[in-house]
Write an enzyme that holds these catalytic residues in place. Sequence first.
Site, PDB file in Angstrom:
ATOM      1  N   GLY A  31      25.935 -11.465  28.813  1.00  0.00           N
ATOM      2  CA  GLY A  31      26.588 -11.636  28.806  1.00  0.00           C
ATOM      3  C   GLY A  31      28.034 -11.361  29.779  1.00  0.00           C
ATOM      4  O   GLY A  31      28.005 -10.610  30.595  1.00  0.00           O
ATOM      5  N   GLY A  33      30.418  -9.273  28.380  1.00  0.00           N
ATOM      6  CA  GLY A  33      30.241  -8.186  28.130  1.00  0.00           C
ATOM      7  C   GLY A  33      29.587  -7.485  28.919  1.00  0.00           C
ATOM      8  O   GLY A  33      29.956  -5.841  29.721  1.00  0.00           O
ATOM      9  N   SER A 156      39.409 -17.849  23.721  1.00  0.00           N
ATOM     10  CA  SER A 156      38.955 -18.866  24.114  1.00  0.00           C
ATOM     11  C   SER A 156      39.587 -20.323  24.235  1.00  0.00           C
ATOM     12  O   SER A 156      41.043 -19.989  23.185  1.00  0.00           O
ATOM     13  CB  SER A 156      37.385 -19.422  23.132  1.00  0.00           C
ATOM     14  OG  SER A 156      36.753 -20.140  23.489  1.00  0.00           O
ATOM     15  N   TYR A 181      34.757 -20.937  14.400  1.00  0.00           N
ATOM     16  CA  TYR A 181      34.912 -19.995  16.136  1.00  0.00           C
ATOM     17  C   TYR A 181      36.362 -20.381  16.303  1.00  0.00           C
ATOM     18  O   TYR A 181      37.033 -19.626  16.360  1.00  0.00           O
ATOM     19  CB  TYR A 181      33.649 -20.529  16.861  1.00  0.00           C
ATOM     20  CG  TYR A 181      33.722 -19.750  18.330  1.00  0.00           C
ATOM     21  CD1 TYR A 181      33.423 -18.864  18.761  1.00  0.00           C
ATOM     22  CD2 TYR A 181      34.259 -21.162  19.150  1.00  0.00           C
ATOM     23  CE1 TYR A 181      33.436 -18.563  19.987  1.00  0.00           C
ATOM     24  CE2 TYR A 181      34.141 -20.145  20.438  1.00  0.00           C
ATOM     25  CZ  TYR A 181      34.147 -19.046  20.956  1.00  0.00           C
ATOM     26  OH  TYR A 181      34.086 -18.467  22.245  1.00  0.00           O
TER      27      TYR A 181
HETATM   28  N1  LIG Z   1      30.278 -17.955  27.084  1.00  0.00           N
HETATM   29  C1  LIG Z   1      30.655 -18.884  27.057  1.00  0.00           C
HETATM   30  O1  LIG Z   1      31.741 -20.182  27.866  1.00  0.00           O
HETATM   31  C2  LIG Z   1      32.899 -18.811  26.510  1.00  0.00           C
HETATM   32  C3  LIG Z   1      32.503 -16.978  25.916  1.00  0.00           C
HETATM   33  N2  LIG Z   1      33.900 -16.632  25.138  1.00  0.00           N
HETATM   34  C4  LIG Z   1      34.091 -15.211  24.830  1.00  0.00           C
HETATM   35  O2  LIG Z   1      33.404 -14.596  25.595  1.00  0.00           O
HETATM   36  C5  LIG Z   1      32.663 -13.619  24.583  1.00  0.00           C
HETATM   37  C6  LIG Z   1      31.853 -13.196  25.191  1.00  0.00           C
HETATM   38  O3  LIG Z   1      30.324 -14.269  24.463  1.00  0.00           O
HETATM   39  P1  LIG Z   1      29.750 -13.919  26.074  1.00  0.00           P
HETATM   40  O4  LIG Z   1      28.715 -13.685  26.588  1.00  0.00           O
HETATM   41  O5  LIG Z   1      29.379 -15.426  26.424  1.00  0.00           O
HETATM   42  O6  LIG Z   1      28.209 -14.275  25.024  1.00  0.00           O
HETATM   43  P2  LIG Z   1      26.497 -13.885  24.584  1.00  0.00           P
HETATM   44  O7  LIG Z   1      26.392 -13.902  23.161  1.00  0.00           O
HETATM   45  O8  LIG Z   1      26.345 -13.570  25.776  1.00  0.00           O
HETATM   46  O9  LIG Z   1      27.617 -12.478  24.070  1.00  0.00           O
HETATM   47  C7  LIG Z   1      27.609 -12.202  23.081  1.00  0.00           C
HETATM   48  C8  LIG Z   1      27.792 -10.148  22.745  1.00  0.00           C
HETATM   49  O10 LIG Z   1      28.853 -10.431  21.010  1.00  0.00           O
HETATM   50  C9  LIG Z   1      27.991  -9.521  20.833  1.00  0.00           C
HETATM   51  N3  LIG Z   1      27.832  -9.380  19.243  1.00  0.00           N
HETATM   52  C10 LIG Z   1      27.792 -10.276  18.251  1.00  0.00           C
HETATM   53  N4  LIG Z   1      27.550 -10.021  17.275  1.00  0.00           N
HETATM   54  C11 LIG Z   1      28.088  -9.072  16.777  1.00  0.00           C
HETATM   55  C12 LIG Z   1      28.376  -8.322  16.356  1.00  0.00           C
HETATM   56  N5  LIG Z   1      28.168  -7.637  14.754  1.00  0.00           N
HETATM   57  N6  LIG Z   1      28.604  -6.060  16.802  1.00  0.00           N
HETATM   58  C13 LIG Z   1      28.721  -6.299  17.378  1.00  0.00           C
HETATM   59  N7  LIG Z   1      27.999  -7.059  18.107  1.00  0.00           N
HETATM   60  C14 LIG Z   1      27.965  -8.268  18.411  1.00  0.00           C
HETATM   61  C15 LIG Z   1      25.863  -9.354  20.954  1.00  0.00           C
HETATM   62  O11 LIG Z   1      25.593  -8.661  19.986  1.00  0.00           O
HETATM   63  P3  LIG Z   1      23.752  -8.871  20.486  1.00  0.00           P
HETATM   64  O12 LIG Z   1      22.936  -8.875  21.280  1.00  0.00           O
HETATM   65  O13 LIG Z   1      22.616  -8.141  19.706  1.00  0.00           O
HETATM   66  O14 LIG Z   1      23.944 -10.199  19.734  1.00  0.00           O
HETATM   67  C16 LIG Z   1      26.982  -9.818  22.445  1.00  0.00           C
HETATM   68  O15 LIG Z   1      26.295  -8.440  22.800  1.00  0.00           O
HETATM   69  C17 LIG Z   1      32.533 -14.376  23.207  1.00  0.00           C
HETATM   70  O16 LIG Z   1      34.144 -13.240  22.366  1.00  0.00           O
HETATM   71  C18 LIG Z   1      32.991 -15.276  23.320  1.00  0.00           C
HETATM   72  O17 LIG Z   1      34.038 -16.222  21.983  1.00  0.00           O
HETATM   73  C19 LIG Z   1      34.978 -17.820  25.801  1.00  0.00           C
HETATM   74  C20 LIG Z   1      34.996 -18.612  25.892  1.00  0.00           C
HETATM   75  C21 LIG Z   1      34.080 -19.158  26.608  1.00  0.00           C
HETATM   76  C1  LIG Z   2      32.390 -32.012  28.890  1.00  0.00           C
HETATM   77  C2  LIG Z   2      31.485 -31.118  30.164  1.00  0.00           C
HETATM   78  C3  LIG Z   2      31.180 -29.689  29.807  1.00  0.00           C
HETATM   79  C4  LIG Z   2      31.724 -29.244  28.144  1.00  0.00           C
HETATM   80  C5  LIG Z   2      32.280 -28.532  27.771  1.00  0.00           C
HETATM   81  C6  LIG Z   2      32.465 -27.472  27.473  1.00  0.00           C
HETATM   82  C7  LIG Z   2      32.045 -28.272  25.863  1.00  0.00           C
HETATM   83  C8  LIG Z   2      33.377 -26.279  26.971  1.00  0.00           C
HETATM   84  C9  LIG Z   2      33.162 -25.537  25.759  1.00  0.00           C
HETATM   85  C10 LIG Z   2      33.476 -24.370  25.673  1.00  0.00           C
HETATM   86  C11 LIG Z   2      33.419 -22.863  24.558  1.00  0.00           C
HETATM   87  C12 LIG Z   2      32.529 -23.765  23.601  1.00  0.00           C
HETATM   88  C13 LIG Z   2      33.739 -22.292  25.061  1.00  0.00           C
HETATM   89  C14 LIG Z   2      33.457 -20.995  23.866  1.00  0.00           C
HETATM   90  O1  LIG Z   2      34.795 -20.366  23.935  1.00  0.00           O
HETATM   91  C15 LIG Z   2      30.550 -29.039  30.448  1.00  0.00           C
HETATM   92  C16 LIG Z   2      29.484 -28.096  30.508  1.00  0.00           C
HETATM   93  C17 LIG Z   2      31.608 -27.865  32.259  1.00  0.00           C
HETATM   94  C18 LIG Z   2      30.118 -29.759  32.058  1.00  0.00           C
HETATM   95  C19 LIG Z   2      31.436 -30.972  32.469  1.00  0.00           C
HETATM   96  C20 LIG Z   2      31.430 -31.970  31.322  1.00  0.00           C
END
Ligand SMILES: NC(=O)C1=CN([C@@H]2O[C@H](COP(=O)(O)OP(=O)(O)OC[C@H]3O[C@@H](n4cnc5c(N)ncnc54)[C@H](OP(=O)(O)O)[C@@H]3O)[C@@H](O)[C@H]2O)C=CC1
Ligand SMILES: CC1=C(/C=C/C(C)=C/C=C/C(C)=C/C=O)C(C)(C)CCC1
Length: 281
Positions: A31, A33, A156, A181
């Site tokens: 992801g 990271g 987030s 969360y």
């Molecule tokens: N994706 C999104 O739309 C959004 C993401 N974020 C934030 O971005 C950050 C990255 O998320 P994202 O890349 O999307 O998610 P992913 O699930 O792809 O990556 C999360 C990472 O965190 C690791 N992780 C989870 N639990 C632990 C633990 N106990 N110890 C060490 N590492 C751990 C996972 O490891 P493993 O692979 O081993 O599980 C993985 O490497 C998060 O903080 C998330 O809250 C914020 C807003 C939106």
């Molecule tokens: C409504 C809607 C969407 C939903 C967005 C959501 C549900 C975002 C949640 C974000 C989170 C959970 C962030 C993590 O930290 C999309 C897919 C963008 C497509 C356009 C319409």
Amino acid sequence: PKIRKMLSSGVCTSTVQLPGKVAVVTGANTGIGKETAKELAQRGARVYLACRDIQKGELVAREIQTMTGNQQVLVRELDLADTKSIRAFAKDFLAEEKHLHILINNAGVMMCPYSKTADGFEMHMGVNHLGHFLLTHLLLEKLKESAPSRVVNVSSLAHHLGRIHFHNLQGEKFYNAGLAYCHSKLANILFTQELARRLKGSGVTTYSVHPGTVNSELVRHSPFMKWMWWLFSFFIKTPKQGAQTSLYCAITEGLEILNGHHFRASKEPAPALSQGLKANV
Ligand SMILES: NC(=O)C1=CN([C@@H]2O[C@H](COP(=O)(O)OP(=O)(O)OC[C@H]3O[C@@H](n4cnc5c(N)ncnc54)[C@H](OP(=O)(O)O)[C@@H]3O)[C@@H](O)[C@H]2O)C=CC1
Ligand SMILES: CC1=C(/C=C/C(C)=C/C=C/C(C)=C/C=O)C(C)(C)CCC1
């Protein structure tokens, strides 16, 4: 195209190179990271991938080394759901490295079923906030010695729905996976603000970020979110796009005056939140 452009806005355009700099990225095996670590390595930093699954980490380290030509990509075990693992990681890192310039607290879990960390903390608060809180604390002297240095906390947009319920911090009285969360992501922002206040004048600055809505494994615990992410996968950000805001805060020159701020897109700092407004005691 308009929706796609809006949802994927923000690119880190800094040309800063990072030879001689040391960075730690938590949750760097996938992801956001992984892409953050790759870009830091591309710019010449020595990058530690702090992962709970060493095997996944090693595969990614090889991939980054091959893609960037930077051999200084190292994997170390870190399970943020276990304070023993966090302490062991920090102890070894401090013994091994003279400097730490960039700490990216990126790892996270979302909407997992009710569970607790090894130390009895509710999983979201334990991993997303408390684990990173302890890690930062343990590495703080090294960050100060390496100043100018930075701590980036990946929060987030979801923090808007978060509240700090001090009477139910471990989710024992009531629990909702989505809100848990959100609470942990609010804690990331409040931590950033307070850390910034305490570190004033130390040369260490800190920022929180919302990376955007990113196509990653974060939705793994929710079939509905998985379906949504699949359905809208064309519109939401790629992990590489999602890494831009973290990178912007980690490397952009002159950002020190915005110490403690929350960044939504890589160029636009949002106004800092008021702790009083959000902490529901
Ligand atoms: N994706 C999104 O739309 C959004 C993401 N974020 C934030 O971005 C950050 C990255 O998320 P994202 O890349 O999307 O998610 P992913 O699930 O792809 O990556 C999360 C990472 O965190 C690791 N992780 C989870 N639990 C632990 C633990 N106990 N110890 C060490 N590492 C751990 C996972 O490891 P493993 O692979 O081993 O599980 C993985 O490497 C998060 O903080 C998330 O809250 C914020 C807003 C939106
Ligand atoms: C409504 C809607 C969407 C939903 C967005 C959501 C549900 C975002 C949640 C974000 C989170 C959970 C962030 C993590 O930290 C999309 C897919 C963008 C497509 C356009 C319409």
